[in-house]
Design a protein around this motif. Structure first.
Motif, PDB file in Angstrom:
ATOM      1  N   ILE A 136       0.875  -1.137  -0.189  1.00 30.05           N
ATOM      2  CA  ILE A 136       0.039  -0.001  -0.101  1.00 30.05           C
ATOM      3  C   ILE A 136       0.948   1.278  -0.128  1.00 30.05           C
ATOM      4  O   ILE A 136       0.628   2.343  -0.648  1.00 30.05           O
ATOM      5  CB  ILE A 136      -0.991  -0.123   1.155  1.00 30.05           C
ATOM      6  CG1 ILE A 136      -2.014  -1.174   1.076  1.00 30.05           C
ATOM      7  CG2 ILE A 136      -1.645   1.441   1.317  1.00 30.05           C
ATOM      8  CD1 ILE A 136      -2.771  -1.205   2.188  1.00 30.05           C
ATOM      9  N   LEU A 137       1.773   1.405   0.880  1.00 28.20           N
ATOM     10  CA  LEU A 137       2.930   2.348   0.774  1.00 28.20           C
ATOM     11  C   LEU A 137       3.602   2.492  -0.586  1.00 28.20           C
ATOM     12  O   LEU A 137       3.686   3.674  -1.004  1.00 28.20           O
ATOM     13  CB  LEU A 137       3.951   2.170   1.866  1.00 28.20           C
ATOM     14  CG  LEU A 137       3.613   2.089   3.182  1.00 28.20           C
ATOM     15  CD1 LEU A 137       4.526   1.978   4.232  1.00 28.20           C
ATOM     16  CD2 LEU A 137       2.890   3.551   3.657  1.00 28.20           C
ATOM     17  N   SER A 138       3.656   1.324  -1.262  1.00 28.78           N
ATOM     18  CA  SER A 138       4.451   1.515  -2.472  1.00 28.78           C
ATOM     19  C   SER A 138       3.318   2.287  -3.491  1.00 28.78           C
ATOM     20  O   SER A 138       3.928   2.998  -4.238  1.00 28.78           O
ATOM     21  CB  SER A 138       4.869   0.349  -3.024  1.00 28.78           C
ATOM     22  OG  SER A 138       5.811  -0.355  -2.337  1.00 28.78           O
ATOM     23  N   TYR A 139       2.226   1.700  -3.475  1.00 24.72           N
ATOM     24  CA  TYR A 139       1.038   2.216  -4.399  1.00 24.72           C
ATOM     25  C   TYR A 139       0.887   3.730  -4.000  1.00 24.72           C
ATOM     26  O   TYR A 139       0.628   4.609  -5.136  1.00 24.72           O
ATOM     27  CB  TYR A 139      -0.131   1.468  -4.032  1.00 24.72           C
ATOM     28  CG  TYR A 139      -1.218   1.694  -4.914  1.00 24.72           C
ATOM     29  CD1 TYR A 139      -1.307   1.043  -6.276  1.00 24.72           C
ATOM     30  CD2 TYR A 139      -2.048   2.774  -4.584  1.00 24.72           C
ATOM     31  CE1 TYR A 139      -2.332   1.305  -7.190  1.00 24.72           C
ATOM     32  CE2 TYR A 139      -3.436   3.041  -5.671  1.00 24.72           C
ATOM     33  CZ  TYR A 139      -3.442   2.169  -6.739  1.00 24.72           C
ATOM     34  OH  TYR A 139      -4.451   2.673  -7.679  1.00 24.72           O
ATOM     35  N   SER A 140       0.822   3.972  -2.652  1.00 24.79           N
ATOM     36  CA  SER A 140       0.743   5.534  -2.470  1.00 24.79           C
ATOM     37  C   SER A 140       2.016   6.532  -2.973  1.00 24.79           C
ATOM     38  O   SER A 140       1.830   7.599  -3.336  1.00 24.79           O
ATOM     39  CB  SER A 140       0.592   5.679  -0.770  1.00 24.79           C
ATOM     40  OG  SER A 140      -0.587   4.902  -0.449  1.00 24.79           O
TER      41      SER A 140
END
Length: 250
Positions: free
Chosen positions: A230-234
């Protein structure tokens, strides 16, 4: 927007609460389904004593290298295929073929060709995540507004100027959408690669936890993978906002 995010957080907390309550009421063994508090305790303990960090760094390295390799090939290949109809007709069937073949079936071959360790996982990750970027880039190269193309021809713009100052900026939303998909698939590729041939990494840790029947640790690693994904996507979304079409000028 804030109201929507609050509702999303409340929904997640409600699901966790129901999960915790169900495990306690049904007296389910942690070997079968651990409670969220047990999973959180295992995750906190693994991060606190440093046990998880080498595995996190290994998977991050594989995801980063695989995404860099696959993203570069996908973007460059997408530009090339988008600019040349003949090249697209010749190579596109083979590109699709590379995606149709199950990557899990190729993993043993990658181990034979590249050995155990980081390299086969990086190759698998690159192979999985390059296609979304290639497909989106190829598509957006062919969908540039005809009036803008005509304007650039009238201004005697070179093919490079047309590509860099018109086609790429106009297609940037599609390109970034492909990158968002690619960064999610990069985590899938890295973890699956570690399932087969990794001795270190979050995927290898899941296999090790399964072998030792440590279900809370398995769930803790899954939570960690989810959070990092999720952090990578954000991060890609933030990059998309930073490099919006407005940041390019004629």
């Amino acid at each position: 927007m804030r109201h929507t995010r609050l509702l999303s957080v409340l929904l997640g907390l409600l699901c966790l609460g129901l999960w915790e309550l169900a495990v306690q009421q049904l007296a389910t063994s942690a070997l079968v389904l651990p409670a969220p508090t047990v999973i959180a305790s295992s995750l906190w303990r693994g991060l606190g004593n440093g046990y998880l960090w080498p595995h996190v760094l290994q998977t991050l390295c594989e995801v980063g290298l695989g995404l860099l390799l696959g993203g570069t090939l996908g973007f460059a290949g997408g530009v090339a295929l988008g600019e040349s109809a003949r090249l697209r007709g010749v190579l596109m069937p083979y590109v699709v073929l590379s995606q149709v073949v199950p990557k899990l079936a190729l993993a043993p071959l990658f181990i034979v060709w590249f050995g155990f360790g980081t390299l086969p996982t990086v190759v698998m990750t690159a192979l999985i995540c390059f296609f979304p970027l290639l497909e989106n880039t190829t598509t957006c190269m062919q969908q540039v507004d005809a009036h803008r193309l005509e304007l650039f021809r009238m201004l005697r713009a070179t093919p490079w100027q047309t590509l860099w100052r018109l086609k790429i900026p106009a297609g940037l939303p599609h390109i970034m959408a492909g990158l968002r998909v690619a960064v999610v698939l990069a985590w899938v590729g890295a973890v699956v690669g570690e399932f087969i041939g990794g001795s270190k990494g979050l995927g290898a840790l899941i296999i090790a936890a399964q072998g030792s029947m440590d279900t809370p640790l398995m769930f803790a690693v899954l939570v960690l993978i989810t959070v990092l994904g999720i952090l990578s996507y954000s991060g890609v979304q933030a990059l998309e906002r930073r490099f919006s079409p407005n940041s390019f000028s004629l």
